[in-house]
Design an enzyme around this catalytic site. Sequence first.
Site, PDB file in Angstrom:
ATOM      1  N   ASP A 111       0.831  -1.200   0.000  1.00 38.34           N
ATOM      2  CA  ASP A 111       0.000   0.000   0.000  1.00 38.34           C
ATOM      3  C   ASP A 111       0.874   1.263   0.000  1.00 38.34           C
ATOM      4  OD1 ASP A 111      -2.719   1.164   0.348  1.00 38.34           O
ATOM      5  OD2 ASP A 111      -1.828   1.974   2.181  1.00 38.34           O
ATOM      6  N   GLU A 134       1.703  -0.741  -5.036  1.00 44.92           N
ATOM      7  CA  GLU A 134       0.772   0.318  -5.414  1.00 44.92           C
ATOM      8  C   GLU A 134       1.571   1.612  -5.348  1.00 44.92           C
ATOM      9  OE1 GLU A 134      -3.072   2.910  -4.029  1.00 44.92           O
ATOM     10  OE2 GLU A 134      -1.421   2.394  -2.708  1.00 44.92           O
TER      11      GLU A 134
HETATM   12  O1  TEU Z   1      -4.390   4.249  -1.709  1.00 47.06           O
HETATM   13  C1  TEU Z   1      -3.319   5.129  -1.847  1.00 47.06           C
HETATM   14  C2  TEU Z   1      -3.500   6.287  -2.661  1.00 47.06           C
HETATM   15  O2  TEU Z   1      -2.547   6.984  -2.891  1.00 47.06           O
HETATM   16  C3  TEU Z   1      -4.838   6.597  -3.149  1.00 47.06           C
HETATM   17  O3  TEU Z   1      -5.391   7.551  -2.325  1.00 47.06           O
HETATM   18  C4  TEU Z   1      -4.777   7.062  -4.533  1.00 47.06           C
HETATM   19  O4  TEU Z   1      -4.080   8.263  -4.634  1.00 47.06           O
HETATM   20  C5  TEU Z   1      -6.166   7.294  -5.047  1.00 47.06           C
HETATM   21  O5  TEU Z   1      -7.049   6.355  -4.547  1.00 47.06           O
HETATM   22  C6  TEU Z   1      -6.185   7.232  -6.537  1.00 47.06           C
HETATM   23  O6  TEU Z   1      -7.415   7.508  -7.003  1.00 47.06           O
HETATM   24  C7  TEU Z   1      -4.185   3.258  -0.767  1.00 47.06           C
HETATM   25  C8  TEU Z   1      -5.373   2.351  -0.628  1.00 47.06           C
HETATM   26  O7  TEU Z   1      -5.558   1.641  -1.817  1.00 47.06           O
HETATM   27  C9  TEU Z   1      -6.537   3.153  -0.186  1.00 47.06           C
HETATM   28  O8  TEU Z   1      -7.706   2.388  -0.116  1.00 47.06           O
HETATM   29  C10 TEU Z   1      -6.215   3.735   1.173  1.00 47.06           C
HETATM   30  O9  TEU Z   1      -7.240   4.577   1.576  1.00 47.06           O
HETATM   31  C11 TEU Z   1      -4.910   4.497   1.165  1.00 47.06           C
HETATM   32  O10 TEU Z   1      -3.885   3.797   0.504  1.00 47.06           O
HETATM   33  C12 TEU Z   1      -4.420   4.720   2.569  1.00 47.06           C
HETATM   34  O11 TEU Z   1      -3.945   3.528   3.109  1.00 47.06           O
END
Ligand code: TEU
Length: 550
Positions: free
Chosen positions: A216, A277
């Site tokens: 993440d 990610e």
């Molecule tokens: O998402 C990370 C993140 O950077 C997202 O906010 C991204 O920028 C955005 O969704 C793109 O449209 C991860 C997880 O997948 C998310 O569900 C969490 O809320 C976030 O990290 C915090 O852990």
Amino acid sequence: MVTTSTSTALDHTNLDWWRSSVTYQIYIRSFADADGDGMGDVNGIRSRIGYLAELGVDALWINPWYPSPQADAGYDVADYRDIEPEFGTLEDGRALVTEAHAAGIRVLLDIVPNHNSDEHVWFEAAVASPPGSPERARFHFRPGRGDNGELPPNDWVSEFGGSGWTRLDQPDGEWYLHLFDVKQPDLNWDNPEVRAEFLDVLRFWFDAGVDGFRIDVAHGLLKASGLPDLGEAAKPRLGQPPIPGHPHWDQPGVPDLYRAWRELADSYDPPRVFVAEAWVSSVQRLAEYLRPENLHTAFDFHTTRCHWDFEELRSAISASMAAHRVVGAPVTWVLSNHDIDRHVTRYGRGPTAHPLHGRPEDPVDIPLGTRRARAAILLELALPGAVYLYQGEELGLPQVDDIPEDRLADPVWERSGHTRRGRDGCRVPIPWTRSGPSFGFGDGEPWLPQPSNWSELSVEAEEGDHASMLWLYRDALRVRHQLPELHGDEFTWLEGNDKVIAFTRGDGFACVVNFDSQPIELPEGAVLLSSVALENGALPTDAAAWITLA
Ligand code: TEU
């Protein structure tokens, strides 16, 4: 070497499985609810392994299942070595891994290293300890600016809206950094204790037989020294790539942080794998994470971010393949996930809508989006590399844009001052059956309401209809498994009509996607699969076909 016992159904001689695997993302809260509390759980997943095996996926990625106050649906982790009681027990988790392996399916978990929860023992200890203490040094605590420290230490903002800093309600009045929710304090990755802790967490799950991790916010771990102001880049950019030189996203040293993770994963038999990610500014930056000594794979969001547009897609695919080739890594294609609008809806919107996060008032044509989604999956599954599917896309579920405001659970809704509805619309529980109070999701009231017209999008309805999205996915995955051409690196663009994306894989296979307004002739050969019926042998608009070349 550490050897763990796994089942015989997995082919452990294939060490490169992750280069062309198809992984199914399970958003655990919304997949299947075995205990009737309205929230999906581990035993719900166990009860559906037969469905996943029949679908034909190679692996699962399960969103965070750890104990958590659920301020951000589990991405606020209070204990990395256990399972949230709402979701099940460690024993249930171990049983799931064993049963998935027995069905030939690998299991990836989701590790959250950028931040933990304000209810994690480390943060509680930090709050209870004085400024400058080793407990505070695991996070980013700073005195405030202004005469009385009443202003945040810098101008960083939370991804979810509002300031990225919160002040402790105690005499020392220090502030802590949280790039997401206030309940998700950022960890300090310059601290060796933090690095050691995460290696140990990885070891804990690898020893339990888990095959790997999705990482993440993999691009967020290091912060520029001195925590300089963002200045112009201070605007929230949900769904946008960060600008190069950004002070807290994709700092130069981040990709190499993962060398120690890779060494650990490689020390296991079979080796464990990672998928990052990482929302970064370019595919070249993404490739830095994928050098052979760093991570195996990372989601390619550059293609995800494309509209249904021939030129956008073709150039993004080309650029991603070229950048990955330099480091010898496979591209990891993804159409949807739990953070972005479902692609049936995205592809049904006009070319000026935001490619990932539309507004509820954007006009949308769901039949058109569905037709394009059918073509998109054939395109994606024919490309060289790995593929991630997001639960429900195999049913053609659309984004749910009308969840009542009092049911919205995503912290984005509150933190944005009710200006962004957040991501709940792609997180609605799966309809398994045509009828029943939650379409077979479980016996309780589901944590998010399902649209009343989802009966015909249920697994039960689609299983009975060979023209359904579900059968398209099943057929495509079966063919992909059977054809060796679809597993190697061989790839050649077929030139011709401007508004067509067409390529061959080896000598015997071609994929053609028609973006033109007229039907087009297909290359000589036998049609293996098409996303809609052909018209007198020609491929209609917004459709794709797989062909065995004559
Ligand atoms: O998402 C990370 C993140 O950077 C997202 O906010 C991204 O920028 C955005 O969704 C793109 O449209 C991860 C997880 O997948 C998310 O569900 C969490 O809320 C976030 O990290 C915090 O852990």
